[in-house]
Design a protein around this motif. Sequence first.
Motif, PDB file in Angstrom:
ATOM      1  N   TYR A   8      -2.925   3.157   7.420  1.00  0.00           N
ATOM      2  CA  TYR A   8      -4.354   2.911   7.632  1.00  0.00           C
ATOM      3  C   TYR A   8      -4.673   1.416   7.540  1.00  0.00           C
ATOM      4  O   TYR A   8      -5.401   0.868   8.375  1.00  0.00           O
ATOM      5  CB  TYR A   8      -5.155   3.698   6.594  1.00  0.00           C
ATOM      6  CG  TYR A   8      -6.643   3.408   6.622  1.00  0.00           C
ATOM      7  CD1 TYR A   8      -7.444   3.891   7.645  1.00  0.00           C
ATOM      8  CD2 TYR A   8      -7.240   2.651   5.608  1.00  0.00           C
ATOM      9  CE1 TYR A   8      -8.803   3.617   7.664  1.00  0.00           C
ATOM     10  CE2 TYR A   8      -8.589   2.376   5.622  1.00  0.00           C
ATOM     11  CZ  TYR A   8      -9.366   2.868   6.656  1.00  0.00           C
ATOM     12  OH  TYR A   8     -10.714   2.588   6.675  1.00  0.00           O
ATOM     13  N   GLU A  61      -2.060   5.363   3.177  1.00  0.00           N
ATOM     14  CA  GLU A  61      -2.848   4.146   3.018  1.00  0.00           C
ATOM     15  C   GLU A  61      -2.154   2.978   3.715  1.00  0.00           C
ATOM     16  O   GLU A  61      -2.820   2.108   4.291  1.00  0.00           O
ATOM     17  CB  GLU A  61      -3.034   3.847   1.530  1.00  0.00           C
ATOM     18  CG  GLU A  61      -3.892   2.611   1.262  1.00  0.00           C
ATOM     19  CD  GLU A  61      -3.898   2.199  -0.201  1.00  0.00           C
ATOM     20  OE1 GLU A  61      -4.935   1.690  -0.669  1.00  0.00           O
ATOM     21  OE2 GLU A  61      -2.857   2.377  -0.871  1.00  0.00           O
ATOM     22  N   PRO A  76       0.828  -1.220   0.000  1.00  0.00           N
ATOM     23  CA  PRO A  76       0.000   0.000   0.000  1.00  0.00           C
ATOM     24  C   PRO A  76       0.855   1.261   0.000  1.00  0.00           C
ATOM     25  O   PRO A  76       1.974   1.274   0.511  1.00  0.00           O
ATOM     26  CB  PRO A  76      -0.817  -0.127   1.296  1.00  0.00           C
ATOM     27  CG  PRO A  76      -0.855  -1.586   1.581  1.00  0.00           C
ATOM     28  CD  PRO A  76       0.455  -2.135   1.101  1.00  0.00           C
ATOM     29  N   GLN A 101      -7.252  15.236  -0.132  1.00  0.00           N
ATOM     30  CA  GLN A 101      -6.307  14.228   0.335  1.00  0.00           C
ATOM     31  C   GLN A 101      -4.859  14.690   0.263  1.00  0.00           C
ATOM     32  O   GLN A 101      -3.992  14.076   0.890  1.00  0.00           O
ATOM     33  CB  GLN A 101      -6.466  12.946  -0.499  1.00  0.00           C
ATOM     34  CG  GLN A 101      -7.824  12.287  -0.358  1.00  0.00           C
ATOM     35  CD  GLN A 101      -7.938  11.035  -1.207  1.00  0.00           C
ATOM     36  OE1 GLN A 101      -7.398  10.968  -2.307  1.00  0.00           O
ATOM     37  NE2 GLN A 101      -8.642  10.039  -0.706  1.00  0.00           N
TER      38      GLN A 101
END
Length: 739
Positions: free
Chosen positions: A161, A158, A147, A523
């Motif tokens: 997360y 990401e 990721p 983002q």
Amino acid sequence: MHLGLKKLSSWYILPVLSFVLSFLVVAFHLYFLLLIFIWLGLKLFSLKNKVLKSGAVLGVFLGIFLGLFFLQQEKRRENLLPIENASVYLTTFPGDYKLKEGYLSGVGTVYWKNKKQKVKFSYQGKNIPVNENNILFLEGEGAFSVPEGEENDAGFSEKHYLKEQKIYRKIKLSRLTFKEKSVFTLGKVRLFLASFFQKHLPENLASFYQGTFLGQKDDYFYEQKYLYSNSGLWTLFSFSGLQFFFLLEGVNYLWLRLGGTQERSRFFSLIVGLLLLFILGFKSNLFRGLLFSSLNILPKKYFSKLDRFSLTLFFTQLFFPYQLLGFGGQMSFLVSFFWVCPISEKRCLNKFLLPILVMPLFWWHFFQWSLFTGLSFLFLRKIMTKILSASVFLLPFLVLFSPVKKVISYFYDLFLTVVNQSHHFLWITGRPAKIFILGYFLCVFLLIYFYETRNKKSYLIFLIVPILFTGFSKRFSPVLEVTFVNVRQGDSILLKSPFQKEVYLIDTGGKLPFSSGPSVSEQTLIPYLKSRGISKIHKFFATHGDYDHIGDLLLVQREIPIEKIYYQKGALENELLKTTLEKFSKEKMILKQNEKFPFGKGSLEFLGPEKGQGENDDSLILNLQVHQLSFLFTGDGEKVSEQFFLKNYPKVQIDVLKVAHHGSNTSSSLEFLQQIKPKIAVISCGKNNQFNHPTPEVLDNLQKVNAKTLRTDERGTIRFVYYPFKKWQLETLVSPLKK
């Protein structure tokens, strides 16, 4: 100041903390946490009972050993699957995947060479006949990948997360066959409840019940995300999991009001908690909230509140080793710790201190603090417990009686309207340096200690000093920076002078009209600006009217006010630029050729073209000269733009060139590069973009003029920083060594 550590059984927290801390320090190089080890040592030294002290010392060393051993096991799991193409078998359950417009994505368990692991998967195809209520058995080929990490400093990761969910790989399937099976699963129960709320409740209330009771965020929630985020409500619905703790307390409250006994209420809340855990899924935020509440069944004679906290921390760390990586785990345990170990023996003072103690977490993760957030923490526990228990009680009436729905829906919207006003009291702080946060906590604890020992209220007034000093540390930074923000396939350049005397922004980036997914700036650019403590943009320059340059202008303006916007004469013939600026209420200015704007000890000059139609070849050409370094910003200028520059500025040479049009072969001709002789060339482009930017021709031309090439798709944020007494430094998010 006693921190609630007077009970003999409180030493249990020492081995638990040593277990968690040793894991975090070694795994994430969080060496500042070693200060807590010093606190552990002092606590061990203060224990007077020799047997108790011996047991605590043994427990601490055992905790450190277990933490390091556990870390080794987790590292092995992280590398269980390869980074390569592979044929795989994958299963996914209802509620764990979605199908939208031919795009199948979700979370499932992959089986590869007698190994299995949870992964995030995706597949793009046509006519996928999938029933989202069935279990899917997928078989195909795909490429495993790690990721993505942060795209910008302080941006969304990401990788982090997914780590919190114990997901270490993604797989993009290129070939797929699948089978379906209709079997009863708990995922179906979640889908049924979500559908039930959507069918029988108004949109706003359905979103509330889904977010609070199911832990799911629907489209309405994302429409209100700006409101939830700026008010601080985002923390309850999205991150912390505290709503589940409040919910169980509410169930317990209702049970007692209906005549149930105190003893049975504990078992009743435990049953409800386990039922929720099975229905909603085994998630970290749900697990820690339910576990902490359910441990109330332990006899208080032998287990203090701190022991229950320690057990919750220990077991959640076992099941979710990276839970403290994100805001949710950090805030949940910090708030819980100060509930069970109040700083002061005075109850009112503890309520006042709680928002002060959690404030740095909001600064670090969200770069801002809302007045509503502070007020909500003062009354958080009691109000949320009663609201959630009332919500359970009201649900049957909401479903059965339409007038009740309308009344509650009206008051809910009224509440959100009131909350919406909190954005006027939003304090954008930026992300303070770690040393400032450590100093903040040290000052707060010292002031509370002096207040407790000397009983002078005047010490509490001085709490405002660490709050203001740390909160404004970014605002009063003496460094000058020129930053090429990674907005994927687009452009955005930030110019910030010392102490934010001048803050200029050139373009915002933006999602292309045929692209899917959320806004790019939400983002990338907006979090970056806020992380630098920027609460106002003095001047914005729109180079031209393409989506990937000004598409997110209004979103940026909504979050961070823009005082003036500059564009060239005739640029409003571009439809996107025209419609965007019509919605822009602030001052709009037309640029004049060779117009200069002060910046630090230098200036930003508009070189031209003075008139255009907002197209690529009309892109603004801006030249920044500051501290013996020159920058040239060229937008998407192509051959016509380059010829204009060569004709009008034949002697200008540049240190840093923003390569035009993301490295397209329609720009950056060899003739142009040979004249300006750039030492460094910065290319702003998206990773694996569909245009194959930058092109080999442009890279070859840059090599011929000996320009060092830096790309945002490879390096992330690219920042030129002028430090007092240190001169210029080049900083990138991803260095060659880390790459």
